[in-house]
Enzyme design. Structure first.
Site, PDB file in Angstrom:
ATOM      1  CB  CYS A 129      48.459  21.343 -42.708  1.00  0.00           C
ATOM      2  SG  CYS A 129      50.091  21.025 -42.020  1.00  0.00           S
ATOM      3  CD  GLU A 165      48.852  19.231 -34.675  1.00  0.00           C
ATOM      4  OE1 GLU A 165      48.723  20.227 -35.415  1.00  0.00           O
ATOM      5  OE2 GLU A 165      49.264  19.313 -33.511  1.00  0.00           O
TER       6      GLU A 165
HETATM    7  P1  NAD Z   1      41.202  12.888 -43.847  1.00  0.00           P
HETATM    8  O1  NAD Z   1      40.618  13.501 -42.642  1.00  0.00           O
HETATM    9  O2  NAD Z   1      40.315  12.526 -44.973  1.00  0.00           O
HETATM   10  O3  NAD Z   1      41.973  11.528 -43.490  1.00  0.00           O
HETATM   11  C1  NAD Z   1      43.029  11.488 -42.552  1.00  0.00           C
HETATM   12  C2  NAD Z   1      43.116  10.095 -41.943  1.00  0.00           C
HETATM   13  O4  NAD Z   1      41.937   9.831 -41.182  1.00  0.00           O
HETATM   14  C3  NAD Z   1      43.241   8.952 -42.938  1.00  0.00           C
HETATM   15  O5  NAD Z   1      44.146   7.997 -42.434  1.00  0.00           O
HETATM   16  C4  NAD Z   1      41.820   8.389 -42.957  1.00  0.00           C
HETATM   17  O6  NAD Z   1      41.776   7.026 -43.352  1.00  0.00           O
HETATM   18  C5  NAD Z   1      41.406   8.558 -41.519  1.00  0.00           C
HETATM   19  N1  NAD Z   1      39.962   8.601 -41.271  1.00  0.00           N
HETATM   20  C6  NAD Z   1      38.984   9.010 -42.113  1.00  0.00           C
HETATM   21  N2  NAD Z   1      37.776   8.927 -41.488  1.00  0.00           N
HETATM   22  C7  NAD Z   1      38.010   8.475 -40.236  1.00  0.00           C
HETATM   23  C8  NAD Z   1      37.175   8.221 -39.097  1.00  0.00           C
HETATM   24  N3  NAD Z   1      35.860   8.420 -39.132  1.00  0.00           N
HETATM   25  N4  NAD Z   1      37.749   7.772 -37.963  1.00  0.00           N
HETATM   26  C9  NAD Z   1      39.108   7.582 -37.885  1.00  0.00           C
HETATM   27  N5  NAD Z   1      39.931   7.814 -38.935  1.00  0.00           N
HETATM   28  C10 NAD Z   1      39.405   8.257 -40.094  1.00  0.00           C
HETATM   29  O7  NAD Z   1      42.371  13.869 -44.308  1.00  0.00           O
HETATM   30  P2  NAD Z   1      43.290  13.796 -45.613  1.00  0.00           P
HETATM   31  O8  NAD Z   1      42.461  14.158 -46.809  1.00  0.00           O
HETATM   32  O9  NAD Z   1      44.025  12.511 -45.610  1.00  0.00           O
HETATM   33  O10 NAD Z   1      44.358  14.963 -45.330  1.00  0.00           O
HETATM   34  C11 NAD Z   1      44.191  16.273 -45.729  1.00  0.00           C
HETATM   35  C12 NAD Z   1      43.811  17.156 -44.556  1.00  0.00           C
HETATM   36  O11 NAD Z   1      44.768  17.003 -43.509  1.00  0.00           O
HETATM   37  C13 NAD Z   1      43.840  18.642 -44.892  1.00  0.00           C
HETATM   38  O12 NAD Z   1      42.720  19.269 -44.306  1.00  0.00           O
HETATM   39  C14 NAD Z   1      45.121  19.149 -44.217  1.00  0.00           C
HETATM   40  O13 NAD Z   1      45.142  20.512 -43.908  1.00  0.00           O
HETATM   41  C15 NAD Z   1      45.160  18.289 -43.009  1.00  0.00           C
HETATM   42  N6  NAD Z   1      46.519  18.250 -42.489  1.00  0.00           N
HETATM   43  C16 NAD Z   1      46.791  18.861 -41.292  1.00  0.00           C
HETATM   44  C17 NAD Z   1      48.087  18.891 -40.799  1.00  0.00           C
HETATM   45  C18 NAD Z   1      48.423  19.565 -39.496  1.00  0.00           C
HETATM   46  O14 NAD Z   1      49.515  19.333 -38.975  1.00  0.00           O
HETATM   47  N7  NAD Z   1      47.568  20.372 -38.930  1.00  0.00           N
HETATM   48  C19 NAD Z   1      49.109  18.272 -41.526  1.00  0.00           C
HETATM   49  C20 NAD Z   1      48.792  17.657 -42.737  1.00  0.00           C
HETATM   50  C21 NAD Z   1      47.493  17.642 -43.202  1.00  0.00           C
END
Ligand code: NAD
Length: 457
Positions: free
Chosen positions: A286, A252
């Protein structure tokens, strides 16, 4: 199920991992920051490979007996869990406000959605589908749980987005490990503590950690599925990391949602809705509206009404009951937004078409207002994005608006609405916004492998 009727967590100040229903500590700890005060919050564990191995082993051991319970029995556990969350609403609200930088109104929305999602999702049952039934043979299609599931959660809805994964995974018979964002790990750890009093050992565990924890979980051969919510860039890394062990995954990811406003739109009704849905949680959603295309005939009037409305949105911290908007959640995101804002003023407000603010997901309170005159052209511009999460069309002519929304390349489309999601139907992204869906029956099936059963009489 346990005979304990009252589940209670009294300490919301100290934080532990939850492994095999035990509260465990790590030699190293870290702290996240309250974005409203920029003060450090409490110590949280920094999980090691050993912690990951222990949690996965416990989840594997718990899987067979959890899988073999009936869906009704698993739903009963989840029902007790949501009652226990609701009984701790005040404590969770306070902690969520601090870790996410949400004022009470935004906290209230997240807690309401969370409770509602759990209560609705646990009413669903996956049933076997009869494909064929003759004198000579029958064919059935059933859905069986995958095994150990991992939920990787972002910081913008630290509770809600994890809960949807947890409840869907558990209801259909998987065990689950929750990895919160390092920016907002607190409520998840307390949910885990509460869950440890309710679920059998190893069914629901929570691990907090640094940047290396996600990769340790995605690489682990004992994990069967990763359900990830976060950025597109991380989503791609997760897909790669799942390949060597052929883990299932749901992604997502980000959005760059459009709202297209037709010339007949009722401005008095439409402007407050669109502005609210663009600035909700300061744009860190999002499904927030991230590009607004207004027909040239009403552009000036829309812009004036929009600016007037946005000026009425009060910003403030977790203690401000009147605030609609909180701070940007973390300094990394704030720096990104400042850079974008700087670029917009350098380019000049009138030439936004190719700017980063239109082409990329800003994820903050900066929203481009663009003019359009030709229907085909505005659809082309709307669909030019690599993202495809949501999109909406606003008009008094509902039929015309619906015809246009159906041509948007996005997983959820609305007429005269946006960000309306619920457990009735799964949500997910097209193109770079994701793979698979969450919530609803579609979300439950995503936590299963299909199994075809052929029986010859
Ligand atoms: P992010 O991708 O930086 O981090 C999300 C999670 O992934 C965190 O728990 C982080 O620690 C983990 N992570 C980071 N690198 C990783 C790796 N290499 N392997 C495994 N896990 C890893 O995202 P963010 O900044 O926390 O969130 C914002 C983003 O999330 C925005 O782009 C937003 O649109 C998206 N988002 C999408 C939805 C949806 O339902 N589509 C909902 C909410 C947020």
């Amino acid at each position: 199920m346990s005979t304990i009727t009252k589940y209670e967590v009294t300490d919301f100040e100290t934080f532990h991992n939850v492994i095999d229903n035990k509260l465990t500590s790590t030699s190293k700890t870290r702290r996240a920051v309250d974005p409203s005060t920029e003060k450090e919050l409490g110590d949280v564990p920094v999980s090691t490979q050993e912690d990951v191995d222990s949690a996965v082993a416990a989840a594997q051991a718990a899987f067979p007996s959890w899988r073999d319970l009936s869906q009704d029995d698993r739903a009963a556990y989840l029902s007790a869990f949501v009652d226990a969350i609701d009984a701790h609403q005040q404590q969770f609200a306070e902690l969520l406000g601090k870790e996410a930088g949400k004022p009470p109104q935004a906290v209230g929305i997240e807690l309401f959605l969370l409770s509602n999602q759990i209560r609705e999702i646990i009413k669903f049952r996956l049933t076997e589908e009869e494909i064929e039934n003759t004198d000579v043979r029958s064919i059935m299609l059933r859905h069986v749980p995958i095994g150990v599931g991992v939920g990787i959660i972002p910081w913008n809805f630290p509770m809600l987005l994890g809960i949807i994964k947890l409840v869907s995974a558990l209801l259909v018979g998987n065990t689950f490990i929750w990895k919160p964002s390092p920016f907002s790990p607190y409520t998840a750890l307390k949910l885990g503590e509460l869950g440890a009093q309710i679920f059998p050992k190893g069914v629901f565990q929570v691990l907090s950690g640094g940047e290396d924890l996600g990769p340790m979980l995605t690489a682990h051969p004992g994990v069967g599925k990763i359900s990830f919510t976060g950025s597109v860039a991380t989503g791609k890394k997760i897909a790669q990391a799942c390949a060597p062990t052929l883990k299932r995954f749901t992604l997502e990811l980000g959005g760059n949602d459009v709202a297209i406003v037709l010339p007949d739109a009722d401005l008095a009704a439409t402007v407050p809705k669109i502005a609210t849905l663009a600035y909700l949680h300061s744009g860190q959603v999002c499904f927030a509206i991230k590009r607004i295309y207004v027909h040239e005939d009403i552009y000036d009037a829309f812009l004036a009404a929009f600016v007037d409305f946005v000026k009425t949105l009060k910003s403030g911290g977790p203690a401000d009951a009147e605030a609609a908007l909180g701070p940007i959640q973390n300094s990394m995101q704030y720096a990104k937004l400042l850079d974008m804002y700087d670029q917009v003023s350098k380019q000049g407000w009138k030439s936004l078409t190719d700017s980063r603010i239109v082409a990329e997901e800003q994820f903050g309170p900066i929203v481009p207002l663009l003019k359009w005159s030709d229907e085909e052209d505005v659809l082309k511009r709307a669909n030019a994005s690599l993202m495809g999460l949501g999109g909406s069309v606003w008009s008094k002519d509902v039929k015309r608006a619906e015809r246009l929304t159906r041509r948007l390349e996005a997983g959820t489309v609305w007429v005269n609405s946006h960000f309306e999601v619920g457990p009735q139907v799964g949500f997910g992204g097209h193109k770079h916004s994701g793979i698979g869906v969450e919530s609803g029956i579609g979300g439950l099936k995503g936590w299963c492998n299909p199994q075809a059963v052929w029986v010859r009489n």
